[in-house]
Design a protein around this motif. Sequence first.
Motif, short mmCIF file in Angstrom:
data_model
loop_
_atom_site.label_atom_id
_atom_site.label_comp_id
_atom_site.label_asym_id
_atom_site.label_seq_id
_atom_site.Cartn_x
_atom_site.Cartn_y
_atom_site.Cartn_z
N GLY A 193 -54.83 -3.95 -38.92
CA GLY A 193 -55.34 -5.32 -38.88
C GLY A 193 -56.23 -5.64 -40.08
O GLY A 193 -55.99 -6.63 -40.79
N PRO A 194 -57.25 -4.83 -40.34
CA PRO A 194 -58.14 -5.11 -41.47
C PRO A 194 -57.39 -5.16 -42.81
O PRO A 194 -57.63 -6.04 -43.64
N GLY A 195 -56.45 -4.23 -42.99
CA GLY A 195 -55.68 -4.21 -44.23
C GLY A 195 -54.88 -5.50 -44.40
O GLY A 195 -54.85 -6.10 -45.48
N ALA A 196 -54.25 -5.93 -43.32
CA ALA A 196 -53.43 -7.13 -43.37
C ALA A 196 -54.30 -8.37 -43.57
O ALA A 196 -53.92 -9.31 -44.29
N ARG A 197 -55.45 -8.37 -42.96
CA ARG A 197 -56.37 -9.51 -43.09
C ARG A 197 -56.76 -9.70 -44.56
O ARG A 197 -56.70 -10.81 -45.09
N ALA A 198 -57.10 -8.62 -45.23
CA ALA A 198 -57.45 -8.70 -46.65
C ALA A 198 -56.24 -9.13 -47.47
O ALA A 198 -56.35 -9.97 -48.37
N THR B 191 -49.94 -8.62 -37.59
CA THR B 191 -49.89 -10.01 -37.17
C THR B 191 -51.29 -10.49 -36.77
O THR B 191 -51.70 -11.61 -37.11
N GLU B 192 -52.01 -9.64 -36.08
CA GLU B 192 -53.40 -9.97 -35.73
C GLU B 192 -54.22 -10.19 -37.00
O GLU B 192 -54.97 -11.16 -37.10
N GLY B 193 -54.06 -9.30 -37.97
CA GLY B 193 -54.80 -9.43 -39.23
C GLY B 193 -54.48 -10.73 -39.94
O GLY B 193 -55.35 -11.37 -40.53
N GLY C 274 -65.86 -10.58 -19.67
CA GLY C 274 -64.97 -9.46 -19.36
C GLY C 274 -65.70 -8.13 -19.34
O GLY C 274 -66.88 -8.04 -19.67
N PHE C 275 -64.95 -7.11 -18.94
CA PHE C 275 -65.45 -5.73 -18.95
C PHE C 275 -64.41 -4.92 -19.72
O PHE C 275 -63.23 -4.93 -19.35
N THR C 276 -64.81 -4.24 -20.76
CA THR C 276 -63.95 -3.48 -21.68
C THR C 276 -63.38 -4.41 -22.74
O THR C 276 -62.66 -5.37 -22.42
N ASP C 277 -63.70 -4.11 -23.97
CA ASP C 277 -63.27 -4.93 -25.10
C ASP C 277 -61.81 -4.65 -25.44
O ASP C 277 -61.26 -3.61 -25.08
N ALA C 278 -61.17 -5.62 -26.09
CA ALA C 278 -59.83 -5.43 -26.64
C ALA C 278 -59.81 -6.16 -27.98
O ALA C 278 -60.55 -7.12 -28.16
N PRO C 279 -58.97 -5.71 -28.91
CA PRO C 279 -58.99 -6.32 -30.24
C PRO C 279 -58.84 -7.84 -30.23
O PRO C 279 -59.54 -8.54 -30.95
N TRP C 280 -57.94 -8.35 -29.38
CA TRP C 280 -57.71 -9.80 -29.41
C TRP C 280 -58.92 -10.59 -28.93
O TRP C 280 -59.06 -11.78 -29.24
#
Lengths: 339, 339
Positions: free
Chosen positions: A214-219, A242-244, B264-270
């Motif tokens: 994600g970080p790589g794609a974001r940059a 895709t997230e990035g 929420g409880f427990t993080d997720a990237p999105w």
Amino acid sequence: MKTVAAHAGVSAQTVSRVLRGTGYVSEATRARVLASVAAVGYRPNAVGRSLRATRTPMVGLLITDITNPFYATLHKSTEAVFRERGLTLMLLNSDDDPATERTQLDLVSSYRPSGLLVAPAVHSTLTTEDLAGFGAAVLVSRTLPGLAVPSVVTNEPEAMGEATRALLDAGHRRIVAVLGPRDASTTLRRESGYRDAVRAAGAEPIVRYTDQTGPGARAAIRRALQADPGLTAAVGFNAPVTEGILRGLRDEGLECPRDVSVVGFTDAPWMSFYPPPITVVGQPVAAMGELAARLLLDVLDGKPVTPGLHVVPSVLLRRESVAPPRPRPHDEKRTPCTS
Amino acid sequence: MKTVAAHAGVSAQTVSRVLRGTGYVSEATRARVLASVAAVGYRPNAVGRSLRATRTPMVGLLITDITNPFYATLHKSTEAVFRERGLTLMLLNSDDDPATERTQLDLVSSYRPSGLLVAPAVHSTLTTEDLAGFGAAVLVSRTLPGLAVPSVVTNEPEAMGEATRALLDAGHRRIVAVLGPRDASTTLRRESGYRDAVRAAGAEPIVRYTDQTGPGARAAIRRALQADPGLTAAVGFNAPVTEGILRGLRDEGLECPRDVSVVGFTDAPWMSFYPPPITVVGQPVAAMGELAARLLLDVLDGKPVTPGLHVVPSVLLRRESVAPPRPRPHDEKRTPCTS
DNA sequence: CTGAAAGCGCTTACAG
DNA sequence: CTGAAAGCGCTTACAG
């Protein structure tokens, strides 16, 4: 086992026969042995069995990173197939590093497993001989050039072509492909599908390679956007990329799909309820895992298995992240729609 | 090993000593043996070693479902700790089913592992005796009542209390807790934190139990919303449940945080780039895995380890899914902000 | 239908 | 510093 045998007044071999359900055993002794097993609290020792058999009923699954949902699903789907055949699955992470891959391979090999399933690391040094030692080996998701081993992949070129055409058909001409590592087989295959589609439409390919995170794609997407104000669409290499891309768009004050249309490769749960829902190539991950596992079993059973590519088709899930292009604003930054 | 010994003109024990780096071996024979190892292409056999040692340098990790990112991270973090101690990690899924859990436990036990890490299934039948057979056993994430085994958990009651207070402090009074299975230890612990906080504020607890999946939570939040028009906030049990809550809100034509605030409880990237970014209790998953692994090593090393709860603190990540309450519209459905 | 013998590949005492 | 013997727990031929 000796204790059970003594308790039941039979020999160890008879206990073994009862436990394996093999050969002739009279119903009476069978019952007596079973009773003794329970009485003595016997627990079978897989190590003794494996040593004698010179093979462990175990299959290695060597992947790059279990926190990638793709591989987690792969583990789950293959394990289900192996479990019903009495085979244990041994998971190993290579961290996408060839040296670690080698170490892990030696480790699993020291257990004398019945087979191996591998998604090779990016600059993998695996050879046909390395894999031959495993009796049965199947590659999954990623291929390795020149390896005479069955490989389960998805129809990446075609799927990536279809994804790209979804953007071209909407009117886009300047579409950036944010890809994975330059040398990964997955990158090569997806890139070719993208390039062919773009060229067929008379447009120019624009490619950025990343570490597929994600970080790589974001940059990468930010640099691409800054370098080329004419960009109106992007295709992502995998779910993290895709997230990035979406994060990068937001960094640049751009909105999807109003300013930039996006198509991803590999679905993720959030993609179907993110606003906008993301159009994406859905890989049949579980089906790939099952096929790979079944091919491995076929090899073990001595059935003929083609050593080439075994393709499981992907489908383009059309959602709402693709819209017709419109000129991007160059001077003013926009803020996303806040609700 | 016999082949190597013959090739080097020494005994098998000498080869063993060289390979293990144990005991006295002259530099000359050492070199000769190593050369023979390479020449003969010797590959160590872990099965023979384990059989003789009556223990396999392996730790079982028995979890409910590897496709849950929580457990994938747990696998990764524990594996790193074990790998540097020369221990292999063997992953097993219980599917959150007590019978499968038992089968998997028997399986891993048949390999005579050095230890076991377990996140027990919901109605787990595991006893202290079951675990005693493993030499070293540590529970992680979920506890089991009455088990004299070290357990690594997060400060769920406090963290859930803090999450609930974030809503109470914003002015909410009718807050539904969408929880996991009624009997899971995680449910019990999170529920108590929620109840205490709500009661302390003079409000009434509202609780829904689910199967802790997205679809289950989606249905549950819809029923809760329909049953109680006064609801203005929700707390989610884990990442899939939080996702289900957001989907359910959208089903009902409601917006977060305008109509309903969510924690929420427990993080997720999105969650950090979803609009709105979700306020959530971030569990230190990797830290929990590392602690559990180190406790297991301590037990193996004979160091004293407290058999009770070992708590790793969570932190509330304040983002943008909490806003002051406002009366919910009863008669008109709203459509989400489409960009 | 059942058992005595041998051996899978190592390592652990025990001698020298 | 090095080796001969025994055995970890099972299963595979082979007899009976």
